[in-house]
Write an enzyme that holds these catalytic residues in place. Structure first.
Site, PDB file in Angstrom:
ATOM      1  N   GLY A 163       0.843  -1.182   0.000  1.00  0.00           N
ATOM      2  CA  GLY A 163       0.000   0.000   0.000  1.00  0.00           C
ATOM      3  C   GLY A 163       0.881   1.236   0.000  1.00  0.00           C
ATOM      4  O   GLY A 163       1.984   1.238   0.563  1.00  0.00           O
TER       5      GLY A 163
ATOM      6  N   GLY B 252       0.819   4.119   1.489  1.00  0.00           N
ATOM      7  CA  GLY B 252       1.198   4.687   2.771  1.00  0.00           C
ATOM      8  C   GLY B 252       2.287   3.889   3.454  1.00  0.00           C
ATOM      9  O   GLY B 252       3.305   4.431   3.907  1.00  0.00           O
TER      10      GLY B 252
ATOM     11  N   GLY C  45      11.569  11.860 -17.631  1.00  0.00           N
ATOM     12  CA  GLY C  45      12.180  11.948 -16.309  1.00  0.00           C
ATOM     13  C   GLY C  45      11.277  12.631 -15.306  1.00  0.00           C
ATOM     14  O   GLY C  45      10.076  12.367 -15.253  1.00  0.00           O
TER      15      GLY C  45
ATOM     16  N   ASP D 110      10.551  -3.603 -12.340  1.00  0.00           N
ATOM     17  CA  ASP D 110       9.167  -3.313 -11.966  1.00  0.00           C
ATOM     18  C   ASP D 110       9.107  -1.858 -11.505  1.00  0.00           C
ATOM     19  O   ASP D 110       9.796  -1.476 -10.564  1.00  0.00           O
ATOM     20  CB  ASP D 110       8.721  -4.255 -10.841  1.00  0.00           C
ATOM     21  CG  ASP D 110       7.265  -4.084 -10.448  1.00  0.00           C
ATOM     22  OD1 ASP D 110       6.571  -3.279 -11.089  1.00  0.00           O
ATOM     23  OD2 ASP D 110       6.829  -4.763  -9.498  1.00  0.00           O
TER      24      ASP D 110
ATOM     25  N   ASP E 277       6.783   5.949  -4.743  1.00  0.00           N
ATOM     26  CA  ASP E 277       6.774   5.974  -3.280  1.00  0.00           C
ATOM     27  C   ASP E 277       8.178   6.210  -2.731  1.00  0.00           C
ATOM     28  O   ASP E 277       8.373   6.993  -1.789  1.00  0.00           O
ATOM     29  CB  ASP E 277       6.214   4.658  -2.730  1.00  0.00           C
ATOM     30  CG  ASP E 277       4.748   4.472  -3.100  1.00  0.00           C
ATOM     31  OD1 ASP E 277       4.056   5.475  -3.317  1.00  0.00           O
ATOM     32  OD2 ASP E 277       4.307   3.311  -3.167  1.00  0.00           O
TER      33      ASP E 277
ATOM     34  N   ARG F 281      13.894  -4.082  -8.655  1.00  0.00           N
ATOM     35  CA  ARG F 281      13.440  -5.301  -8.006  1.00  0.00           C
ATOM     36  C   ARG F 281      11.922  -5.397  -8.114  1.00  0.00           C
ATOM     37  O   ARG F 281      11.243  -4.370  -8.268  1.00  0.00           O
ATOM     38  CB  ARG F 281      13.869  -5.328  -6.535  1.00  0.00           C
ATOM     39  CG  ARG F 281      13.354  -4.152  -5.748  1.00  0.00           C
ATOM     40  CD  ARG F 281      13.861  -4.162  -4.322  1.00  0.00           C
ATOM     41  NE  ARG F 281      13.497  -5.367  -3.639  1.00  0.00           N
ATOM     42  CZ  ARG F 281      12.306  -5.596  -3.104  1.00  0.00           C
ATOM     43  NH1 ARG F 281      11.367  -4.701  -3.199  1.00  0.00           N
ATOM     44  NH2 ARG F 281      12.053  -6.734  -2.487  1.00  0.00           N
TER      45      ARG F 281
END
Length: 282
Positions: free
Chosen positions: A39, A41, A217, A238, A244, A277
């Site tokens: 998630g 957060g 970018g 990936d 995040d 990763r």
């Protein structure tokens, strides 16, 4: 360093890596399976912790075994989860990612309203905002909830970082110090393609730094300067979670006293590491 508060989603992440997607009515083997805390957060909170900064997560988990497991993992990651609400009778959120060898991904998610934050949840978590140096707000949560958290953060004079796009961002932009959005979200905020001039107009609303994804970018604009940094040149396994990691690193850098250019480079570096990763875990 002062503590960062992250307000956003907590969920169980299930990543299934497969060489091919099955046709309807058929099956395919999975080469690798990853189950972990996820998630947006939780991902950002873990990233902040891994960058060596104290962090508290404001989120919702169900009262199920999965919620128990994910909160235990968050604690082990160094995240303060005292402000995570346990919703009685709710299942903890679930995000399934189907990842192909070329990095293409598809999401299936179960994030019902029961595991979204409410203004009452924010009020109950008020103590973690006291003395916070930065508050990172994800706009995938209900608008009234994000506004309540932004007001609380402003009352505590924290650095306010918005992540994403809101349907009616007026009050939020008037409170925010930093606005981060991917290319699609940035177009919604700006009402068109991302340009330096359009991004700079947002600075008139209050933010002192905007960081927007662009095709080649990330574009950073602040009072007196702008910077376009290309994506990293490493292999992309990936792209999930790259934003995040980017947002967490940008927040920590600014909280650490870095200037816009240094903070921008640290954010892009973190994002580049994240894409190497599978899964969104930083």
């Amino acid at each position: 360093m002062n503590r960062t508060v992250v307000l956003g989603q907590l969920a169980r992440d299930l990543v299934l890596m497969t060489g091919e997607l099955p046709e309807p009515g058929t099956s395919a083997d999975v080469s690798r399976r990853i189950e972990t805390l996820g998630g947006k957060g939780a991902n950002q909170a873990v990233a902040v912790a891994r960058l060596g900064a104290p962090v508290s997560l404001v989120a919702v988990a169900g009262d199920d075994v999965v919620g128990d497991q994910l909160l235990a993992q968050a604690r082990a990651d160094g995240v303060d989860v005292t402000a995570v609400r346990r919703r009685r009778g709710a299942l903890t959120g679930l995000i399934v990612e189907i990842l192909e060898p070329d990095g293409r991904w598809r999401y299936l998610q179960h994030l019902p309203s029961e595991v979204l934050l409410t203004p009452a949840d924010v009020a109950a978590a008020g103590a973690v905002f006291d003395g916070a140096g930065a508050v990172l707000l994800q706009l995938q949560q209900p608008a009234e909830t994000v506004r309540a958290a932004a007001r609380l953060a402003a009352a505590n004079r924290a650095l306010i970082v918005l992540d994403g796009a809101a349907e009616e961002p007026g009050e939020l932009l008037a409170l925010a110090d930093v606005v981060r959005a991917d290319e699609h979200e940035a177009k919604l905020l700006l009402g068109g393609d991302v340009t330096v001039d359009r991004a700079r107009k947002l600075l008139d609303r209050k933010p002192r730094l905007v960081a927007f994804g662009v095709p080649d970018g990330n574009l950073f604009v602040w009072d007196g300067g702008d910077l376009l940094l290309p994506h990293g040149d490493g292999p992309v396994v990936d792209s999930t979670g790259a934003g995040d990691a980017f947002t967490a690193a940008l927040t920590v850098a600014l909280l650490d006293g870095a200037g816009p250019q240094d903070a921008a480079r640290r954010a892009v570096k973190a994002s580049g590491k994240a894409v190497g990763r599978p899964g969104g875990r930083p």
